[in-house]
Design a protein around this motif. Structure first.
Motif, PDB file in Angstrom:
ATOM      1  N   LYS A   1       0.728  -1.315   0.031  1.00 24.22           N
ATOM      2  CA  LYS A   1       0.022  -0.125   0.058  1.00 24.22           C
ATOM      3  C   LYS A   1       0.731   1.294   0.137  1.00 24.22           C
ATOM      4  O   LYS A   1       0.594   2.179  -0.716  1.00 24.22           O
ATOM      5  CB  LYS A   1      -0.938  -0.305   1.219  1.00 24.22           C
ATOM      6  CG  LYS A   1      -1.892   1.141   1.296  1.00 24.22           C
ATOM      7  CD  LYS A   1      -2.883   1.006   0.083  1.00 24.22           C
ATOM      8  CE  LYS A   1      -3.922   2.172   0.368  1.00 24.22           C
ATOM      9  NZ  LYS A   1      -4.722   2.046  -1.063  1.00 24.22           N
TER      10      LYS A   1
ATOM     11  N   GLU B   1       2.083   2.039  -3.617  1.00 24.83           N
ATOM     12  CA  GLU B   1       1.096   2.320  -4.242  1.00 24.83           C
ATOM     13  C   GLU B   1       0.527   3.834  -3.871  1.00 24.83           C
ATOM     14  O   GLU B   1       0.224   4.674  -5.040  1.00 24.83           O
ATOM     15  CB  GLU B   1      -0.175   1.751  -4.039  1.00 24.83           C
ATOM     16  CG  GLU B   1      -1.627   1.938  -4.738  1.00 24.83           C
ATOM     17  CD  GLU B   1      -2.832   1.009  -4.597  1.00 24.83           C
ATOM     18  OE1 GLU B   1      -3.870   1.747  -4.738  1.00 24.83           O
ATOM     19  OE2 GLU B   1      -2.746   0.025  -3.829  1.00 24.83           O
TER      20      GLU B   1
ATOM     21  N   ASP C   1       0.858   6.955  -6.707  1.00 22.54           N
ATOM     22  CA  ASP C   1      -0.153   7.789  -6.905  1.00 22.54           C
ATOM     23  C   ASP C   1       0.359   9.347  -6.777  1.00 22.54           C
ATOM     24  O   ASP C   1      -0.095   9.968  -7.591  1.00 22.54           O
ATOM     25  CB  ASP C   1      -1.396   7.542  -6.393  1.00 22.54           C
ATOM     26  CG  ASP C   1      -2.156   6.047  -6.440  1.00 22.54           C
ATOM     27  OD1 ASP C   1      -1.723   5.618  -7.643  1.00 22.54           O
ATOM     28  OD2 ASP C   1      -2.887   5.553  -5.790  1.00 22.54           O
TER      29      ASP C   1
ATOM     30  N   ALA D   1      -8.649  11.811 -11.087  1.00 18.82           N
ATOM     31  CA  ALA D   1      -8.795  10.448 -10.290  1.00 18.82           C
ATOM     32  C   ALA D   1      -8.050   9.872  -9.199  1.00 18.82           C
ATOM     33  O   ALA D   1      -8.737   9.452  -8.548  1.00 18.82           O
ATOM     34  CB  ALA D   1      -8.422   9.552 -11.782  1.00 18.82           C
ATOM     35  N   ILE D   2      -6.923  10.670  -9.222  1.00 21.49           N
ATOM     36  CA  ILE D   2      -6.191  10.355  -8.168  1.00 21.49           C
ATOM     37  C   ILE D   2      -6.783  11.140  -6.833  1.00 21.49           C
ATOM     38  O   ILE D   2      -6.960  10.551  -5.765  1.00 21.49           O
ATOM     39  CB  ILE D   2      -4.763  10.923  -8.201  1.00 21.49           C
ATOM     40  CG1 ILE D   2      -4.003   9.974  -9.176  1.00 21.49           C
ATOM     41  CG2 ILE D   2      -3.829  10.837  -6.806  1.00 21.49           C
ATOM     42  CD1 ILE D   2      -2.697  10.481  -9.672  1.00 21.49           C
TER      43      ILE D   2
ATOM     44  N   LYS E   1      -9.978  11.625  -6.382  1.00 26.73           N
ATOM     45  CA  LYS E   1     -11.097  11.053  -6.142  1.00 26.73           C
ATOM     46  C   LYS E   1     -10.792   9.912  -5.356  1.00 26.73           C
ATOM     47  O   LYS E   1     -11.615   9.470  -4.559  1.00 26.73           O
ATOM     48  CB  LYS E   1     -11.672  10.736  -7.239  1.00 26.73           C
ATOM     49  CG  LYS E   1     -13.189  10.217  -7.082  1.00 26.73           C
ATOM     50  CD  LYS E   1     -13.768   9.877  -8.479  1.00 26.73           C
ATOM     51  CE  LYS E   1     -15.399   9.358  -8.129  1.00 26.73           C
ATOM     52  NZ  LYS E   1     -15.917   8.954  -9.494  1.00 26.73           N
ATOM     53  N   LYS E   2      -9.609   9.258  -5.590  1.00 27.84           N
ATOM     54  CA  LYS E   2      -9.196   7.947  -5.291  1.00 27.84           C
ATOM     55  C   LYS E   2      -8.924   8.183  -3.618  1.00 27.84           C
ATOM     56  O   LYS E   2      -9.392   7.125  -2.766  1.00 27.84           O
ATOM     57  CB  LYS E   2      -8.173   7.241  -5.859  1.00 27.84           C
ATOM     58  CG  LYS E   2      -7.554   6.220  -5.168  1.00 27.84           C
ATOM     59  CD  LYS E   2      -6.316   5.601  -5.844  1.00 27.84           C
ATOM     60  CE  LYS E   2      -5.706   4.284  -5.243  1.00 27.84           C
ATOM     61  NZ  LYS E   2      -4.652   3.730  -6.114  1.00 27.84           N
ATOM     62  N   TYR E   3      -8.647   9.046  -3.242  1.00 29.51           N
ATOM     63  CA  TYR E   3      -8.248   9.343  -1.853  1.00 29.51           C
ATOM     64  C   TYR E   3      -9.089  10.180  -1.136  1.00 29.51           C
ATOM     65  O   TYR E   3      -9.080  10.252   0.020  1.00 29.51           O
ATOM     66  CB  TYR E   3      -6.823   9.857  -1.787  1.00 29.51           C
ATOM     67  CG  TYR E   3      -5.705   8.935  -2.209  1.00 29.51           C
ATOM     68  CD1 TYR E   3      -5.497   7.781  -1.215  1.00 29.51           C
ATOM     69  CD2 TYR E   3      -5.088   8.953  -3.498  1.00 29.51           C
ATOM     70  CE1 TYR E   3      -4.661   7.048  -1.779  1.00 29.51           C
ATOM     71  CE2 TYR E   3      -4.289   8.037  -3.827  1.00 29.51           C
ATOM     72  CZ  TYR E   3      -3.920   6.958  -2.954  1.00 29.51           C
ATOM     73  OH  TYR E   3      -3.143   5.976  -3.335  1.00 29.51           O
TER      74      TYR E   3
ATOM     75  N   SER F   1     -10.493   8.777   2.369  1.00 26.62           N
ATOM     76  CA  SER F   1      -9.708   7.521   2.480  1.00 26.62           C
ATOM     77  C   SER F   1      -9.120   7.925   4.124  1.00 26.62           C
ATOM     78  O   SER F   1      -9.462   8.756   4.720  1.00 26.62           O
ATOM     79  CB  SER F   1      -8.691   7.335   1.648  1.00 26.62           C
ATOM     80  OG  SER F   1      -7.762   8.436   1.625  1.00 26.62           O
TER      81      SER F   1
END
Length: 185
Positions: free
Chosen positions: A6, A9, A13, A62-63, A65-67, A70
């Motif tokens: 993780k 990753e 990102d 996108a990045i 949004k991914k986090y 989180s």
């Protein structure tokens, strides 16, 4: 693909976010959710105190949004590792990706010349993202004054090292025209 690690990753990102936005590590690290607007980010740079506005592209959106939502402090926009750790993780990622072309470095200690050879992954650092952003933008034909608005470069002279790299790309690309077989005369 990074195998089940993780922290690598997250590092990848965050590095890609920097490659696609032009942010320095410090600006990505301190980017807050309040800096994130609907279609851009607005922030004051840590290094120069310039106020910048950087529009989103598909990758940065996108990045982010991914986090969103989180497991990071709610005020932070991205889980950017501290600089030393991020540089160490980037080296690991690049070594795993076999980015190991030899790079010759020459330094001088007084009059003594010191030559060394490194594998490319050994030299990677967070600033490579910003260089990547600038050189890619310029090679795509984005005018330097637009790139300077995103990066906060204050004058053309500060962009010159990047422009010189792009000139080398232009010279190489011009040679592609030699594949066209046009009869002259």
């Amino acid at each position: 693909e990074i195998p089940c690690q993780k922290h690598l990753e997250v590092t990848r990102d965050c590095f890609l976010f920097m490659c696609y936005s032009g942010l320095r590590w410090s600006d990505a690290f301190y980017l807050t959710t309040g800096d994130v607007k609907e279609d851009h980010i607005e922030f004051t740079t840590r290094k120069t105190a310039d106020s910048l506005r950087v529009e989103f592209n598909d990758t940065t959106s996108a990045i982010l949004k991914k986090y969103t939502g989180s497991d990071i402090p709610e005020f932070k926009a991205l889980p950017v590792p501290v600089n030393q750790r991020m540089n160490m993780y980037l080296k690991t990622i690049c070594r795993m990706a076999r980015i190991n072309d030899p790079v010759h470095i020459t330094n001088y200690l007084g009059n003594e010349r010191i030559d060394a050879v490194y594998e490319k992954w050994e030299l990677i650092g967070t600033h490579a993202a910003r260089r990547t952003f600038v050189t890619q933008c310029l090679s795509l034909g984005i005018p330097p004054d637009v790139v300077m608005k995103w990066t906060g470069h204050s004058d053309y002279q500060s962009m010159k090292p990047y422009i010189d790299v792009v000139d080398a790309v232009k010279a190489r690309e011009m040679q592609k025209l030699n594949t066209l077989k046009l009869k002259v005369g």
